[in-house]
Design an enzyme around this catalytic site. Structure first.
Site, PDB file in Angstrom:
ATOM      1  CG  ASP A  13      -1.883  -1.193   1.185  1.00 36.49           C
ATOM      2  OD1 ASP A  13      -2.247  -1.655   0.091  1.00 36.49           O
ATOM      3  OD2 ASP A  13      -2.221  -1.687   2.281  1.00 36.49           O
ATOM      4  CE  LYS A  16       2.362  -2.639  -4.245  1.00 35.05           C
ATOM      5  NZ  LYS A  16       2.053  -2.202  -2.870  1.00 35.05           N
ATOM      6  CG  ASN A  38      -2.723 -10.897  -2.311  1.00 35.24           C
ATOM      7  OD1 ASN A  38      -2.683 -10.685  -3.527  1.00 35.24           O
ATOM      8  ND2 ASN A  38      -1.700 -11.444  -1.671  1.00 35.24           N
ATOM      9  N   GLY A  40      -4.538  -4.416  -3.777  1.00 38.45           N
ATOM     10  CA  GLY A  40      -5.506  -3.368  -4.091  1.00 38.45           C
ATOM     11  C   GLY A  40      -4.706  -2.148  -4.478  1.00 38.45           C
ATOM     12  CG  HIS A  41      -1.944  -2.194  -6.973  1.00 33.93           C
ATOM     13  ND1 HIS A  41      -1.028  -2.747  -7.824  1.00 33.93           N
ATOM     14  CD2 HIS A  41      -1.678  -2.744  -5.768  1.00 33.93           C
ATOM     15  CE1 HIS A  41      -0.266  -3.596  -7.162  1.00 33.93           C
ATOM     16  NE2 HIS A  41      -0.645  -3.622  -5.907  1.00 33.93           N
ATOM     17  CB  THR A 128      -6.698 -10.477   1.645  1.00 34.64           C
ATOM     18  OG1 THR A 128      -6.174 -11.542   0.839  1.00 34.64           O
ATOM     19  CG2 THR A 128      -5.628  -9.413   1.836  1.00 34.64           C
ATOM     20  NE  ARG A 142       6.242 -31.574  -6.148  1.00 34.07           N
ATOM     21  CZ  ARG A 142       7.270 -32.310  -5.712  1.00 34.07           C
ATOM     22  NH1 ARG A 142       8.298 -32.515  -6.498  1.00 34.07           N
ATOM     23  NH2 ARG A 142       7.257 -32.836  -4.513  1.00 34.07           N
ATOM     24  CD  GLN A 223       0.654  -8.891  -2.407  1.00 35.58           C
ATOM     25  OE1 GLN A 223       1.309  -9.497  -3.234  1.00 35.58           O
ATOM     26  NE2 GLN A 223      -0.610  -8.595  -2.625  1.00 35.58           N
ATOM     27  N   GLY A 412       5.516  12.019  -4.267  1.00 36.20           N
ATOM     28  CA  GLY A 412       4.064  12.181  -4.404  1.00 36.20           C
ATOM     29  C   GLY A 412       3.567  13.228  -3.432  1.00 36.20           C
TER      30      GLY A 412
END
Ligand code: GDP
Ligand code: IMO
Ligand code: MG
Length: 427
Positions: A13, A16, A38, A40-41, A128, A142, A223, A412
């Site tokens: 978070d 990204k 999982n 959230g962008h 999540t 496998r 992540q 930012g």
């Protein structure tokens, strides 16, 4: 042939999505290489806000080819609803490529994620609940089902039956849950297959050929460094490799072709879920950071735990990922503070640690050693260049840079595309 990796340098978070979107007009491909929904962008373009979970952020840039690499675990139902949701807003995912080798999240993975968390009780990871850990577990074990299995109904049926043969025993005998019907799952997944078929490709081949032709590839991590299965705060981690090494195995682009690693670093720290967090503020200051920074999970809506910037973990991210440039996000959130503490080292049982302690036990006992920097009162969201920032904000950024192990190349000052100060080119 630039191939640049963009990684979260903390616990996820960091921003990204915004950083990837910003580079959208300079790149040809944006590749997710690990994780699943999982993630959230968030991307803010003008007055439109998008929350992306499985689709690479590049889907929002019309000239970019978005790629879901082999290292991702895909919940096909979620992917299709994400595609439909964007379509309804006029965003096409037609260009999307999906690796035939990526693994699928199956209904039993989601069921097992939930029951195993309940079983752990107070020791839970705080996942999540999207089936990520069990899906990666089966990949390593496998017993996974892959995207390419959707192309062969006979194989798909066999794999589902074998997996459920074991998982239904676990669900019923250990967790006292109902069995999952293999035929129903087969029908559901064959339905997804119809829609996903046109997107399935040998993405490693396509990406390497693109690099041969001097196209620009951006690898978008989910992540963050400290959620990495190997380098993170195990066991309070996700089950994949968000770090830059994972970008190679998760995309099929070799390390010798990577040309840069951008670490996304928030001007303070947040974490969702359980696990150690030395600079966490469990007081009104933590609440202030959460409210001011809007620190609520994009995927689960949970409150994010908030704390001061931690230079030890920034240095660690720099080392593990080979960060060439940091993108410092959310500096604007810190406006209005008198003084801003920064963790420069830890104290563990009376001993100073300038690097992450070797053991989990020591990290759990790490107490931050703070240095304080004078704050600034001005609203900085309108700043266009580094020089526009108040002197104290400039000094804060310079101090973080000197402690973090790589230069800060972008800052930012707001969630929007244009609310970014560029110091050095990132690609
Ligand atoms: P990601 O998972 O790393 O993509 O980050 P998230 O989207 O989960 O969380 C980052 C949040 O911060 C989002 O709401 C972004 O819109 C917002 N954001 C990103 N960069 C900035 C920034 O520089 N300033 C402010 N105020 N918000 C930002
Ligand atoms: P983005 O990409 C923050 C955390 C969960 C939990 C742990 C394991 O938006 O930065 P999982 O469901 O992956 O097995 O949960 O990892 N986690 C995240 N925290 N941002 C994320 O993604 C996360 N993805 C997983 O909260 O602690
Ligand atoms: Mg996020």
């Amino acid at each position: 042939m630039p191939a640049v990796v963009l990684v979260g340098a903390q616990w996820g978070d960091e921003g990204k999505g915004k950083a990837t979107d910003l580079l959208g007009d300079q790149v040809d491909y944006v590749v997710r290489y690990q994780g699943g929904n999982n993630a959230g962008h968030t991307v803010v373009i003008g007055d439109q806000k998008y929350a992306l979970h499985l689709l690479p952020t590049g889907v929002l840039s019309p000239n970019v080819i978005p790629v879901i690499g082999n290292g991702v675990v895909i919940d096909p139902g979620v992917l299709l609803s994400e595609i439909d949701g964007l379509q309804a807003r006029g965003v096409s995912s037609e260009r999307l490529l999906i690796s035939a080798n990526a693994h699928l999240i199956m209904p039993h993975h989601k069921a097992l994620d939930k029951v195993s968390e309940r079983y752990l009780g107070k020791a839970k990871i705080g996942t999540t609940g999207r089936g990520i850990g069990p899906a990666y577990g089966d990949k390593i074990y496998r017993m996974g089902v892959r995207v390419q299995d959707l192309l062969d109904p006979g194989i798909l049926q066999q794999k589902i039956e074998v997996a459920l043969g074991e998982k239904n025993q676990i669900l019923t005998k250990i967790y006292n849950r109902r069995t999952i019907d293999a035929n129903k799952v087969l029908d559901e997944y064959l339905g997804y297959a119809e829609r996903l078929k046109p997107h399935i490709a040998d993405t490693s081949l396509i990406l390497n050929r693109a690099l041969d032709e001097n196209k620009v590839v951006l690898l978008e991590g989910g992540q963050g460094n400290l959620l990495d299965i190997d380098h993170g705060t195990y066991p309070f981690v996700t089950s994949s490799s968000p770090t830059s090494g994972g970008a190679c195995s998760g995309s099929g682009i070799p390390p010798t072709r990577l040309t840069g690693v951008i670490g996304i670093l928030k001007a303070y720290t947040t974490r969702v879920g359980s696990g150690p967090f030395p600079t966490e503020l469990e007081d009104e200051m933590g609440d202030w950071l959460r409210t001011t920074g809007g620190e609520y999970g994009v995927t689960t809506g949970r409150n994010r735990r908030c704390g001061w910037f931690d230079a030890v973990i920034a240095r660690y991210a720099s080392r593990i990922n080979g960060v060439t440039d940091f993108f410092l996000t959310k500096l604007d959130v810190l406006s209005g503070l008198e003084r801003i503490p920064v963790c420069v080292a830890y104290e563990v049982d009376g001993v100073r640690h300038d690097e992450i302690p070797m053991t989990q036990t020591d990290f759990h006992h790490a107490k931050p050693i703070y240095e304080e920097f004078p704050g600034w009162q001005e609203d900085i969201s309108g700043a266009k260049t580094f020089e526009d920032l108040p002197a104290n904000a400039q000094a804060y950024v310079k101090a973080l840079e000197s402690m973090s192990g790589a230069r800060i190349s972008a800052i930012g000052v707001g969630p929007g595309r244009t609310e970014t100060l560029q110091i050095h080119s990132l690609i």
